[in-house]
Design a protein around this motif. Structure first.
Motif, PDB file in Angstrom:
ATOM      1  N   SER A  42       0.850  -1.194   0.000  1.00  8.66           N
ATOM      2  CA  SER A  42       0.000   0.000   0.000  1.00  8.66           C
ATOM      3  C   SER A  42       0.884   1.242   0.000  1.00  8.66           C
ATOM      4  O   SER A  42       2.114   1.147   0.083  1.00  8.66           O
ATOM      5  CB  SER A  42      -0.905   0.021   1.227  1.00  8.66           C
ATOM      6  N   GLY A  43       0.247   2.381  -0.038  1.00  7.52           N
ATOM      7  CA  GLY A  43       0.992   3.628   0.094  1.00  7.52           C
ATOM      8  C   GLY A  43       1.676   3.708   1.444  1.00  7.52           C
ATOM      9  O   GLY A  43       2.795   4.189   1.567  1.00  7.52           O
ATOM     10  N   SER A  48       3.422   2.622  -2.397  1.00 11.47           N
ATOM     11  CA  SER A  48       2.688   2.382  -3.640  1.00 11.47           C
ATOM     12  C   SER A  48       1.801   3.585  -3.953  1.00 11.47           C
ATOM     13  O   SER A  48       1.213   4.182  -3.055  1.00 11.47           O
ATOM     14  CB  SER A  48       1.818   1.130  -3.477  1.00 11.47           C
ATOM     15  N   ARG A  49       1.699   3.928  -5.238  1.00  7.99           N
ATOM     16  CA  ARG A  49       0.862   5.065  -5.635  1.00  7.99           C
ATOM     17  C   ARG A  49      -0.433   4.641  -6.308  1.00  7.99           C
ATOM     18  O   ARG A  49      -1.363   5.436  -6.398  1.00  7.99           O
ATOM     19  CB  ARG A  49       1.640   5.991  -6.561  1.00  7.99           C
ATOM     20  N   ARG A  50      -0.514   3.421  -6.807  1.00  8.97           N
ATOM     21  CA  ARG A  50      -1.712   3.001  -7.543  1.00  8.97           C
ATOM     22  C   ARG A  50      -2.166   1.585  -7.226  1.00  8.97           C
ATOM     23  O   ARG A  50      -2.953   1.023  -7.966  1.00  8.97           O
ATOM     24  CB  ARG A  50      -1.449   3.109  -9.050  1.00  8.97           C
ATOM     25  N   LEU A  51      -1.698   1.003  -6.130  1.00 10.80           N
ATOM     26  CA  LEU A  51      -2.015  -0.398  -5.860  1.00 10.80           C
ATOM     27  C   LEU A  51      -2.116  -0.655  -4.365  1.00 10.80           C
ATOM     28  O   LEU A  51      -1.330  -0.123  -3.580  1.00 10.80           O
ATOM     29  CB  LEU A  51      -0.908  -1.284  -6.456  1.00 10.80           C
ATOM     30  N   TRP A  52      -3.101  -1.465  -3.986  1.00 10.28           N
ATOM     31  CA  TRP A  52      -3.225  -1.980  -2.626  1.00 10.28           C
ATOM     32  C   TRP A  52      -3.356  -3.490  -2.757  1.00 10.28           C
ATOM     33  O   TRP A  52      -4.080  -3.984  -3.628  1.00 10.28           O
ATOM     34  CB  TRP A  52      -4.476  -1.423  -1.939  1.00 10.28           C
ATOM     35  N   THR A 131      -6.296   1.125  -6.052  1.00  5.04           N
ATOM     36  CA  THR A 131      -5.979   2.345  -5.314  1.00  5.04           C
ATOM     37  C   THR A 131      -4.877   2.021  -4.323  1.00  5.04           C
ATOM     38  O   THR A 131      -4.717   0.865  -3.923  1.00  5.04           O
ATOM     39  CB  THR A 131      -7.214   2.872  -4.554  1.00  5.04           C
ATOM     40  N   GLN A 132      -4.145   3.015  -3.893  1.00  6.09           N
ATOM     41  CA  GLN A 132      -3.009   2.750  -3.012  1.00  6.09           C
ATOM     42  C   GLN A 132      -3.390   2.608  -1.546  1.00  6.09           C
ATOM     43  O   GLN A 132      -2.570   2.252  -0.726  1.00  6.09           O
ATOM     44  CB  GLN A 132      -1.932   3.825  -3.187  1.00  6.09           C
ATOM     45  N   GLU A 133      -4.636   2.853  -1.224  1.00  7.24           N
ATOM     46  CA  GLU A 133      -5.114   2.618   0.140  1.00  7.24           C
ATOM     47  C   GLU A 133      -6.308   1.682   0.091  1.00  7.24           C
ATOM     48  O   GLU A 133      -7.056   1.664  -0.884  1.00  7.24           O
ATOM     49  CB  GLU A 133      -5.488   3.926   0.829  1.00  7.24           C
TER      50      GLU A 133
END
Length: 150
Positions: A42-43, A48-52, A131-133
């Motif tokens: 995650s962020g 991470s900016r685009r993945l969870w 999403t990163q979160e």
């Protein structure tokens, strides 16, 4: 050729690979009743900016609360157990029965829940979101409406 794509590629070229051990997953992510989410990528954990990505456990004979994941697309891989994914289609509940090795896709804003009908086997799935979160919106029912954009 020097455009934005090439520049981003160059920056990533010298990035760092992050390693998260299965025993080091975080539980401090958003939760829903009846299940336990573990956060891996995650962020917060690796920037991470685009993945969870993480893992979810549903105990035997348990169902989660109804929820959705906002704008995130969600991909699910069934590791063990036979979880059932439930969503509303019109006035009826649709039940998607799964088993180890199966994949499930949940589009953005689709209210759903996970159920584990087994009396003795935990259901474990790996989840990836766009999403990163880990967005989790808990709902009172599968038929809850999306708040109007204001």
């Amino acid at each position: 050729m020097t455009d934005e794509t090439e520049t981003r590629g160059t920056a990533a070229w010298h990035g760092r690979i992050e390693h998260i051990r299965g025993t080091e997953l975080r539980t401090g992510t958003a939760q829903t009743s009846g299940m336990r989410r573990f956060e891996a990528i995650s962020g917060t954990t690796v920037g991470s900016r685009r993945l969870w990505m993480g893992r979810t456990h549903v105990p035997p004979a348990t169902g989660s609360g109804d929820h959705h994941h906002g704008e995130a697309e969600t991909a699910i891989y069934v590791v063990s157990g036979h979880p059932v994914f439930v969503f509303a289609e019109g006035e009826r509940e649709v039940r998607v029965q799964t088993g180890p090795g199966d994949y499930v896709f949940v589009p953005p804003y689709v209210p759903h829940r996970e159920e584990n009908p087994s009396r003795d086997e935990e259901a474990v799935v790996v989840i990836a979101r766009s999403t990163q979160e880990g967005i989790v919106v808990n709902l009172p029912s599968l038929w809850a409406t999306r708040p109007q954009d204001g």
